[in-house]
Design an enzyme around this catalytic site. Structure first.
Site, PDB file in Angstrom:
ATOM      1  N   ASN A 106     -78.966  86.571  95.670  1.00  0.00           N
ATOM      2  CA  ASN A 106     -79.149  85.146  95.411  1.00  0.00           C
ATOM      3  C   ASN A 106     -78.993  84.347  96.699  1.00  0.00           C
ATOM      4  O   ASN A 106     -78.216  84.704  97.586  1.00  0.00           O
ATOM      5  CB  ASN A 106     -78.201  84.642  94.308  1.00  0.00           C
ATOM      6  CG  ASN A 106     -76.735  84.777  94.625  1.00  0.00           C
ATOM      7  OD1 ASN A 106     -76.289  85.800  95.134  1.00  0.00           O
ATOM      8  ND2 ASN A 106     -75.973  83.751  94.298  1.00  0.00           N
ATOM      9  N   GLU A 130     -82.504  88.555  91.261  1.00  0.00           N
ATOM     10  CA  GLU A 130     -83.563  89.303  90.582  1.00  0.00           C
ATOM     11  C   GLU A 130     -84.934  88.893  91.090  1.00  0.00           C
ATOM     12  O   GLU A 130     -85.790  89.728  91.379  1.00  0.00           O
ATOM     13  CB  GLU A 130     -83.500  89.066  89.063  1.00  0.00           C
ATOM     14  CG  GLU A 130     -82.202  89.495  88.424  1.00  0.00           C
ATOM     15  CD  GLU A 130     -81.148  88.379  88.363  1.00  0.00           C
ATOM     16  OE1 GLU A 130     -80.940  87.661  89.372  1.00  0.00           O
ATOM     17  OE2 GLU A 130     -80.534  88.230  87.298  1.00  0.00           O
ATOM     18  N   CYS A 178     -85.425  84.181  85.334  1.00  0.00           N
ATOM     19  CA  CYS A 178     -85.586  85.578  85.759  1.00  0.00           C
ATOM     20  C   CYS A 178     -86.114  86.452  84.625  1.00  0.00           C
ATOM     21  O   CYS A 178     -86.944  87.326  84.852  1.00  0.00           O
ATOM     22  CB  CYS A 178     -84.263  86.125  86.287  1.00  0.00           C
ATOM     23  SG  CYS A 178     -83.805  85.434  87.890  1.00  0.00           S
TER      24      CYS A 178
END
Length: 159
Positions: A61, A74, A114
């Site tokens: 992230n 992700e 995501c």
């Protein structure tokens, strides 16, 4: 009016119960948390994916002071894979997260954005993406993002 029910099936495993390949992917996701830029939330998330040819890629992230300009682990992993290997489907995605106290005991799951991106990958390649959600107490193993997103919306829904 009828009451309907949706049930999902998933496994809860200890790391040693996973295949060597899956254990490796979980470890990559855990290591990827070190690449996180989380100066604001101090919530470091790492993701690792295995492509259909067996190669792996990671993501972490990335936050920004101008919320919501950051990006989840992700999606960084998935978008990197798609940019570099658009011909390859994603077989498995592993996700791990830690905060200032260390890795979380309970597995975390992908956010809604995501989940939608993973769903589109499944739809694009017509193959499920296995998902491994890591927690220190155990790992959730799901066969498809559809287990996390049972009412899904893809391109075919607009036709």
């Amino acid at each position: 009016m009828k009451d309907l029910r949706i049930e999902i099936s998933y496994k809860f495993a200890q790391p040693e119960e996973l295949s060597e390949e899956d254990q490796e992917l979980v470890e990559l996701a855990k290591k990827a948390t070190n690449n996180s830029y989380a100066n604001y939330s101090h919530f470091n998330v790492g993701a690792a994916i295995r492509l259909e040819d067996g190669s792996t890629m990671i993501g972490a992230n990335q936050e920004n002071a101008a919320f919501p300009s950051g990006l989840c682990a992700e999606r960084t992993a998935i978008f990197a894979a798609q940019a570099q290997h658009p011909e390859l489907s994603i077989n498995t995605l592993a996700i791990a997260a830690r905060n200032v106290n260390g890795f979380l005991s309970d597995p975390i799951s992908p956010c809604g954005a995501c989940r939608q991106v993973i769903l589109e990958i499944e739809d694009r390649y017509k193959k499920p993406v296995r998902i491994l959600l890591y927690g220190t107490e155990g790992i959730y193993v799901l066969n498809s993002v559809k287990d996390l997103l049972p009412f899904s919306f893809v391109d075919a829904n607009m036709r």
